[in-house]
Design a protein around this motif. Structure first.
Motif, PDB file in Angstrom:
ATOM      1  N   ARG A 354       0.808  -1.219   0.000  1.00 23.85           N
ATOM      2  CA  ARG A 354       0.000   0.000   0.000  1.00 23.85           C
ATOM      3  C   ARG A 354       0.843   1.273   0.000  1.00 23.85           C
ATOM      4  O   ARG A 354       0.380   2.341   0.412  1.00 23.85           O
ATOM      5  N   ARG A 356       1.718   3.174  -2.472  1.00 26.26           N
ATOM      6  CA  ARG A 356       1.144   4.210  -3.329  1.00 26.26           C
ATOM      7  C   ARG A 356      -0.021   4.908  -2.618  1.00 26.26           C
ATOM      8  O   ARG A 356      -0.194   6.130  -2.738  1.00 26.26           O
ATOM      9  N   PHE A 357      -0.800   4.150  -1.869  1.00 26.83           N
ATOM     10  CA  PHE A 357      -1.909   4.725  -1.106  1.00 26.83           C
ATOM     11  C   PHE A 357      -1.374   5.741  -0.100  1.00 26.83           C
ATOM     12  O   PHE A 357      -1.884   6.866   0.009  1.00 26.83           O
ATOM     13  N   GLU A 530      -4.074   3.968  -7.266  1.00 27.94           N
ATOM     14  CA  GLU A 530      -3.331   2.863  -6.664  1.00 27.94           C
ATOM     15  C   GLU A 530      -3.877   1.563  -7.245  1.00 27.94           C
ATOM     16  O   GLU A 530      -5.077   1.308  -7.171  1.00 27.94           O
TER      17      GLU A 530
END
Length: 609
Positions: A354, A356-357, A530
């Protein structure tokens, strides 16, 4: 440390500060297996035909879970005193008949009564009891998200036997340190300290040559960020306090072993910036060591150390305030960009992947580029839903960890929600938005609702995050049209943020950004994309281990961390696609086992098992 709340204490808070109550419950139950939410309590109360009130249900839950003290302490962070202190009960005024001989006569006014009440509210929340191998050894105070300050001699069973340079791995000692506070009990370990001088053990002052090397002070790093629940003690600029001289009012915050009052009020003699120790007359006993002392303006001025002849003494804050190691520990105690745990502890759900989140959230929250309005989570395999519902928890956890004021609305979608605009209005305002007529009517309806949501966010000063859940199957045609109009309208509002969880098969208006460069160059509002592919990589595991190490001071150097990551992945089969082995890539169904392996390695390192 018992705290007694009543329904009468809770009722006005639930009536007047419902939003804050919801935030507090989320914070204190972050690491709990069965968290309590205000919405759930209200549903039960409303369906009980008057048998229960929300206040009575909340009181029962807090009491049964041992959360009353944590609940009260969390409210004090926001300036709300659920149980106002009583100066007569919480403050011991000690008149030492020998004080005048060394301290001198104090001529400044007494402590302000209202000021003392405000001080008590906050101080009782950050006050800590230090336990070493289960024995009450001293006092301390929370000074940042994860750091507690105390006297080094309180924890010297750990720091004393260590060889080498200061700051070496404190887990070499088998001794267990725990910190008890209103924020909850917590395992801790020393990460910085300056020892007590041997002359002081004989009742003498340390030599001048040891002024900066032997200050009898230690910083303990907590395995949970209690500073997310309670407000830490303020460390004043040294320039505010270092020139004070002569007799002054003094207040000591401590945990006497006998269970006496939290504050001892007395006098102190201030001796300027060169003082090795300063003498005070506050009543102390076993367990007081490491307690912070304050002047009449309630500014922290030093740590109680012990007795010297007939008097007590503090180590002045000015002696160690500028020490590079001390400052570095505080400056580095910041929330991670990449959350490794939902609640910041080993007890919470660990997060692998995660990145990119979190990149998107970090950009929005900290850099605030004008054209980035949220995140679009897209699955590469839409049949899988792993991580989608978890994303809402990650969103709230990230915003809370970074100390940001916010509100969120979680908006369900699907065949059972034919009127999406109406549902959003109902969630936000308790009433359905006016009906639309055809595409033009729905467009006007969406813009009107977006304006109302923006007005709410601007009025409260809390950005509003709208989390649209992926439909279980498909969207009704009307809901799809409404979603398109809503997104166009919402993207134009400066204080509204959007998270789209799914919706991969729909053509929707937000522009998708792939990286920070695209965001910086954007001329129209959009969302960071994402992609979730149902897998994770060795690099994802290494990033989680790296953040665990940095946050908990585990001492996992690159080689050690690499070994632990390999160990965590042992027995986990690598992913195959079309018969081709994907090196270092694993199916997301194994992510729980890998997280448990990492958690166990950290617990072993911290002597928590």
């Amino acid at each position: 440390m018992a705290v007694e709340l009543t329904e009468a204490d809770l009722a006005p808070v639930l009536r007047d500060r419902a939003a804050l109550t919801g935030d507090v419950l989320e914070a204190i139950y972050a690491d709990h297996d069965k968290p309590v939410t205000l919405e759930a309590l209200r549903v039960v109360a409303d369906s009980s035909s008057g048998m229960f009130t929300t206040a009575s249900l909340l009181l029962t839950a807090l009491t049964n879970h041992g959360m009353t003290e944590r609940f009260v302490a969390a409210f004090s962070r926001h300036g709300v005193d659920l149980l106002p202190g009583d100066v007569a009960e919480d403050v011991e005024v000690f008149a030492d008949e020998y004080g005048g001989e060394v301290i001198g006569d104090v001529t400044e006014p007494d402590f302000d009564h209202d000021g003392m009440l405000g001080f008590l509210m906050k101080a009782k929340a950050y006050r800590c009891r230090i336990l070493v191998d289960g024995q009450h050894k001293g006092s301390g105070a929370l000074i940042s998200r994860r750091l507690v300050i105390t006297a080094d001699h309180v924890v010297e069973q750990v720091t004393g036997p260590l060889s080498g340079a200061n700051g070496q791995d404190a887990t070499a000692a088998l001794t267990r340190i725990e910190v008890e506070s209103p924020g909850g009990p917590c395992h801790a370990m020393p990460v910085w300290w300056l020892p007590v001088h041997d002359d002081e053990r004989e009742g003498r002052l340390p030599p001048a040559s040891a002024a900066d090397t032997h200050c009898d002070v230690a910083l303990l790093r907590l395995h949970r960020p209690l500073g997310r629940i309670v407000e830490p003690m303020r460390l004043p600029p040294v320039e505010e306090i270092e020139q004070d001289r002569g007799p002054h009012r003094f207040a000591l915050l401590h945990y006497p072993k006998s269970g006496g009052t939290p504050v001892a009020q007395a006098a102190i003699r201030r001796d300027g910036p060169d003082a090795l120790r300063e003498f005070h007359t506050a009543s102390t006993e076993v367990g007081s060591s490491g307690g912070p002392g304050f002047d009449r303006e309630f500014r922290f001025i030093g740590l109680h150390q012990g007795r010297w002849q007939a008097f007590r003494r503090i180590v002045p804050y000015v002696r160690f305030a500028r020490h590079p190691g001390f400052r570095a520990q505080i400056d580095n105690d910041v929330p991670p960009i990449y959350l490794w745990s939902v609640d910041g502890s080993l007890d919470g759900d660990l997060v692998i992947g995660r990145s990119r989140f979190f990149d998107a959230l970090d950009l929005i929250v900290n850099d605030q580029p004008p054209m980035l309005r949220g995140v679009w989570i897209k699955r590469t395999r839409t049949a899988r839903s792993e991580g989608m519902s978890f994303s809402h928890r990650l969103l709230r956890a990230f915003l809370s960890a970074h100390g940001k004021a916010f509100d969120t609305l979680r908006i369900p979608t699907g065949l059972e929600i034919p009127d999406l605009t109406g549902k959003l209005a109902e969630l936000a305002f308790g009433s359905v938005a006016a009906a639309g007529y055809g595409a033009i009517g729905e467009q006007a309806r969406a813009h009107g609702l977006a304006a109302r949501l923006q007005d709410r966010a601007a009025t409260t000063g809390r950005p509003l995050w709208l989390y649209f859940e992926a439909p279980p199957k498909e969207l009704p045609r009307l809901a799809q049209i409404q979603l398109e109009h809503l997104l166009k309208a919402l993207l134009q509002q400066p204080d509204l943020r959007i998270v789209l969880a799914g919706f991969e098969t729909y053509t929707l208006p937000p522009r998708g950004f792939g990286n920070r460069t695209e965001v910086a160059r954007a001329t129209a509002a959009g969302l960071m994309v994402e992609y979730m592919g149902g897998h994770f990589s060795r690099e994802d595991v290494d990033l989680t281990a790296l953040e665990m190490d940095r946050t908990l001071a585990l001492g996992w150097e690159d080689g050690v961390r690499g070994y632990l990551v390999e160990d965590a992945l042992t027995g986990i089969p690598e992913l195959q696609r079309n018969g081709v082995l994907q090196k270092g890539v694993y199916d997301v169904e194994h992510i729980g086992a890998v997280a448990d392996n990492l958690r166990n390695a950290a617990r072993k390192r911290l002597r928590m098992t």
